[in-house]
Every structure is written in structure tokens, then in C-alpha cells.
Write an enzyme that holds these catalytic residues in place. Structure first.
Site, PDB file in Angstrom:
ATOM      1  CB  ALA A 107      44.095  45.131  39.746  1.00  0.00           C
ATOM      2  N   GLY A 165      40.797  48.576  39.271  1.00  0.00           N
ATOM      3  CA  GLY A 165      42.005  49.362  39.464  1.00  0.00           C
ATOM      4  C   GLY A 165      42.260  50.353  38.351  1.00  0.00           C
ATOM      5  CD  GLU A 190      40.353  51.318  43.186  1.00  0.00           C
ATOM      6  OE1 GLU A 190      39.934  51.444  44.344  1.00  0.00           O
ATOM      7  OE2 GLU A 190      41.034  50.338  42.802  1.00  0.00           O
ATOM      8  CD  GLU A 249      37.232  47.150  42.383  1.00  0.00           C
ATOM      9  OE1 GLU A 249      38.182  47.839  42.002  1.00  0.00           O
ATOM     10  OE2 GLU A 249      36.023  47.489  42.200  1.00  0.00           O
TER      11      GLU A 249
END
Length: 244
Positions: A61, A104, A107, A127
Site C-alpha cells: 500500500a 497490500g 493481499e 507490515e
């Protein structure tokens, strides 16, 4: 679109993540644009092929945006809501992952029904090193995909899943040279395209149904298909071939 290259076909939609300057980091604009793609696929169901750049699928992300977010944004589930929407799309989804899929980005790939990888594929969830959890699905979805021991190694110890391990754990369906990856992903969707679209759609619904829904969900889906003219035509064709 600003962060995606979208190619619509009659039998599939191909979406290429396109923020090369940020290695396809998932930012708010990309989230909004992927929601637009989901809305189109919900209105007109087709398989989705999701791919990235040369050597990176999505490197996480957008950290600058994450750094600015607080409790209220976390409770909104900005990325997790999108990834769950991708997961619930009516037709199969395939992620073609070349190189890094981190945070992300990983994911997002986990949310797809199937993944194919290049021989340089790398999945990781770093993370906790940034002071947060993998909060957009990895903490439970990765366990479902590869099992608890490997998921805990990734999520708690920073382990990165390389190509051979991704294949042996079935996180990816197959490995390919980078130049062959998109072709392999399209071939997988071609195989699906030879099947009944309604049967694929209902199979995905039944697969995703909670345990308590079975066997009722199975029976209802089969009842719909047993009355489908496409089922009659396909079975008649099968029987005719066998009789010759």
C-alpha cells in the site's frame, strides 16, 4: 484511468496496475478505480485478469497515505473492503504476479481466486516492521491459502515466499518465465471460458458459502442448472460424442 490500464473484452476484463513510479503501490486513487472495475464486473459478469508491471505486481500500500491515516480510516477498512469486493466478484478472478507482491499488493493477489506467477515471484507481508498488521485480509486469508505454519512464518517473522515455495504450497497454480506469464494467465481463463458461465458463477457462490449453508446451497445451485438449456445442450453433445 489514472492508475489502471483496463482492457474490456466480451469474455474477460484485463486490468493492469499502472503506477510504475511507485512500483504499483496501492493508493486511494487505485482503490477508487478498482471499485469502478468491480462495479462493471458485477453489472456484466466476466472473468477478471489482474496483472502488474515488469518485476513487480504491487509493492504494498502507499506508505505516505498509510502514515497519514488514523483510527477512523482503519475502521473504514479502505483496502480490505475493496479486496473483499474483488473476492466476491461473480466470475473467477486470476492474478498474474511477476516479481514482488508485498503488503497490500500481496493481499490483493490473495483476494483473487487463482494466482499464476513468474519464476521471480515474491510474496511477503512486512507490515509489523512498520508498526501495523496486515489488516486487509492476509491475517486470515493467507492461512486459508497456504496453511497456518507458513502463514505465521510470513506474518510473524517476515518470511518471503519465493517461486518454488509458492508453487509447492499452491499459493500459485503455476510458474512461468516472465515473458510467458500473461499468456499462461490468459490460457487459464480460456479453459474457464470453455465451461458453462452459469455453472462457474454458481460454483463460485457455493465454494464461498459458509459451512452452515451446505448442502442446501449445493442443491439450490444444482436445481437452477438442471433447468438450464445450456446444461441440456452440453450433456446432449457429450452423449452424442460417446455414441459415435
Amino acid at each position: 484511468m489514472e492508475t489502471l490500464i483496463v482492457q474490456e473484452r466480451d469474455d474477460r476484463v484485463v486490468v493492469r496496475l499502472h503506477r510504475p513510479q511507485a512500483r504499483n503501490a496501492v493508493n486511494a486513487v487505485m482503490v477508487a478505480e478498482l471499485h469502478e472495475v468491480c462495479a462493471e464486473l458485477e453489472a456484466r459478469p466476466r472473468p477478471l485478469l489482474l496483472t502488474g508491471g515488469d518485476g513487480f505486481f504491487a509493492a504494498g500500500a502507499d506508505i505516505a497515505e498509510l502514515a497519514a491515516r488514523g483510527r477512523e480510516q482503519a475502521l473504514q477498512g479502505i483496502n480490505s473492503t475493496l479486496f473483499e469486493r474483488v473476492r466476491r466478484l461473480p466470475m473467477p478472478t486470476v492474478a498474474a504476479v511477476d516479481g514482488y507482491a508485498l503488503g497490500g499488493g500481496a493481499e490483493l493477489a490473495y483476494a483473487c481466486d487463482l494466482r499464476v506467477g513468474s519464476d521471480r515471484v515474491r510474496f511477503g507481508n512486512p507490515e509489523p516492521g512498520l508498526g501495523i498488521i496486515a489488516g486487509a485480509g492476509a491475517c486470515w486469508r493467507l492461512t486459508e491459502l497456504v496453511g497456518e505454519p507458513l502463514a505465521k512464518l510470513v506474518l510473524l517473522a517476515g518470511h518471503v515466499i519465493h517461486g518454488p515455495e509458492a508453487l509447492s504450497s499452491r499459493l500459485v497454480a503455476s510458474l512461468h518465465a516472465p515473458a510467458d506469464l500473461d499468456g499462461a494467465a490468459h490460457a487459464l481463463i480460456d479453459r474457464m471460458g470453455a465451461m458453462s458461465a452459469t455453472a462457474l458463477r454458481l460454483t463460485k457462490l457455493v465454494l464461498d458459502a459458509p459451512p452452515g449453508a451446505h448442502p442446501v446451497a449445493d442443491h439450490l445451485a444444482q436445481a437452477v442448472l438442471f433447468e438450464d438449456p445450456d446444461k441440456q445442450a452440453r450433456m446432449r453433445k457429450f452423449l452424442d460424442r460417446r455414441a459415435t
